[in-house]
Design an enzyme around this catalytic site. Structure first.
Site: not given
Ligand code: FAD
Ligand code: NAI
Length: 468
Positions: A43, A186, A204, A238, A315, A322-324, A447
């Site tokens: 991160c 990407g 993709e 690819v 992870d 995700l880091a959070h 506003h």
């Protein structure tokens, strides 16, 4: 220096350092080990932070070049790439030092070295100079994160064929950049180099960008990026890349379903086809820690693996990378170890793509609700009808809120537009509190702000949006 701790945390990323800090706050002794030499994990060192630093800088560059004149500001804009990279490095350095400071403050010993579990409660650390230190503890938390998923037949050299790590450190703007994978990396890093002057083509495998994101928002996202100059080749894969004399690359592609091959010439190719759990050389097989088919560490809802005293967060286990999410699991795991009731609400983990406009989602997408047979109502509001969006010349996009047809409980939200990553926080909090769309619709919003678009979308669920 003690060699015995209440807990040893392997990995110094958001999963690791947050676990160590929380353990310290709860009065438990810990060591946090990372082999990188700088704390903060993927991160802070090669992920969220350097990518957002370049996204911010390149967005300002693009704004100064393209939009300032419309606001009556005359400028002569020139790119100083080394200075932009230096600013990114400075931010990374300050934040990684901040993590070391927090570890020290909470009395967690930060150890640089490669850790290996030799038995439950036993960890061997090998320093860069080869010196071994043997540590013991009651609990081991594995937070070793993830690594780049390889593309078969293609070797990443981090110069011409790069992963996100190389794409964050290019020394010149490529004339032509080929991105493999229309996912988060990407599109974020493609945006950086597009704004700085590269021609960007994205290949993709699937027939859409950002799979998993609400279909309507995904389509709008692709349309907006195409308007910005991105070229997409969907349903394409690819199959190889060959270095040409003179520095370029010849990339071979073919339809995802098979068919005739064609060649795309480019200067740099970014491989961004996902990330895989990283558990190499940890001793997991020897100790008998169970892993799933995708190489992720299997845990129960309390982050316990099948081996007593060994836990995993972030992870390297299931769930969004995700880091959070890693941070929340780390805190919950530390609290559970300390005998408290740690818990993560997986139904309300937001996800943000930091392109321009940003894309932010939380909860269920319309497709997921349909598939689950849930009766829902939709409220939408376009940024073209929001005063602040007009003032800042950022009217592309919309807010979409999904609520239960009977109870009005908010089930999901997708936003594509300026500041979407910040705007989603209100909906995340509302969902955490089990709010209805009417709760947001009847809450006073300042506003003229972008937040009014969220309120108007919530009003739209009951059909009382005020739109010109
Ligand atoms: P990591 O951060 O990967 O940390 C694991 C650490 O463990 C590493 O430092 C590694 O060196 C260390 N380690 C591994 N094995 C050993 C061992 N045996 N001994 C000692 N140390 C070891 N997420 C977001 O939420 N927002 C974003 O904007 C975002 N942007 C990203 C951009 C990029 C380019 C990338 C690649 C990722 C991004 N992510 C983002 C994802 C995010 O970085 C990860 O979800 C997060 O870092 C996971 O935290 P972690 O602690 O589980 O693992
Ligand atoms: P991703 O999973 O977001 O996207 C990968 C894309 O590559 C998908 O669209 C997939 O269909 C495609 N793909 C897979 N194989 C392919 C092939 N052979 N050819 C062409 N396309 C192919 O993965 P990405 O972008 O690499 O990011 C990895 C993870 O890092 C993300 O899942 C996310 O969790 C995290 N991340 C989060 C960020 C954020 O929160 N803003 C930013 C960057 C990364």
């Amino acid at each position: 220096m003690a060699d015995n701790f209440d807990a040893i945390v392997i990995g110094g990323g958001p999963g690791g350092y947050n676990a160590a800090i929380r353990l310290g706050q709860l009065g438990l002794t810990s060591a946090c080990i990372d082999k990188r030499g700088s704390f903060g994990g993927t991160c802070l060192n090669i992920g969220c932070i350097p990518s957002k630093a370049l996204l911010y800088a390149s967005e300002r560059f693009h704004e100064a070049k393209e939009d300032f004149a419309k606001l009556g500001i005359k400028t002569k804009v020139e790119l100083d790439l080394p200075a932009m990279m230096a600013q990114k490095t400075k931010v990374v350095g300050e934040l990684t030092k901040g993590v070391e400071f927090l570890l020290k403050k909470t009395k967690s010993e930060a150890i640089v070295g490669e850790a290996r579990i030799t038995a439950p409660g036993k960890v061997e650390v090998k320093a860069a100079d080869g010196k071994i230190r043997n540590l013991t503890c009651k609990h081991i938390i594995i937070a070793t994160g993830s690594d780049v998923a390889p593309l078969p037949g293609v070797t990443i050299d981090e110069k011409q064929i790069v992963s996100s790590t190389g794409a964050l450190a290019l020394t010149s703007v490529p004339r032509k950049l080929l991105v493999v994978g229309a996912g988060v990396i990407g599109l974020e890093l493609g945006s950086v180099w597009k704004r700085l002057g590269a021609e960007v083509t994205v290949v993709e495998f699937l027939d859409r960008v950002t799979p998993g994101i609400d279909g309507e928002v995904g389509k709008a996202f692709q349309r907006i990026l195409t308007k910005q100059g991105f070229t997409f080749q969907l349903s394409t894969k690819v199959t190889g890349a060959e270095k040409k004399g003179g520095g370029g690359l010849k990339v071979t592609v073919e339809p995802a379903a098979g068919g005739d091959k064609s060649v795309i010439d480019c200067d740099v190719m970014l491989v961004a086809i996902g990330r895989i759990a990283y558990t190499a050389n940890l001793g997991l097989l020897e100790v008998g820690v169970a892993m799933d088919k995708r190489g992720r560490i299997v845990t129960d809802a309390h982050y316990k693996t099948n081996v007593a005293g060994i836990y995993a967060v972030g992870d390297c286990r299931e769930g969004p990378m995700l880091a959070h999410k890693a941070e929340d699991e780390a805190v919950a795991c530390a609290e559970l170890i300390a005998g408290k009731a740690g818990h993560v609400n997986y139904d309300v983990i937001p996800s943000v793509v930091y392109t321009f406009p940003e894309v932010a989602t939380v909860g269920k997408s319309e497709e997921e609700l349909k598939a689950a047979g849930v009766h829902y109502k939709v409220g939408k509001f376009p940024f073209t009808a929001n005063a602040r969006a007009k003032i800042i010349m950022a009217t592309d996009g919309l807010v979409k809120i999904l609520a239960d047809a009977k109870t009005d409980k908010i089930l999901g939200c997708a936003i594509i537009g300026p500041e979407a990553g910040n705007l989603i926080a209100e909906v995340v909090l509302a969902m955490e509190f089990g709010a209805s769309s009417e709760d947001i619709a009847r809450t006073c919003h300042s506003h003229p702000t972008l937040t009014e678009a969220v309120r108007q979308a919530a009003m739209g669920v009951e059909g009382w949006t005020m739109q010109m």
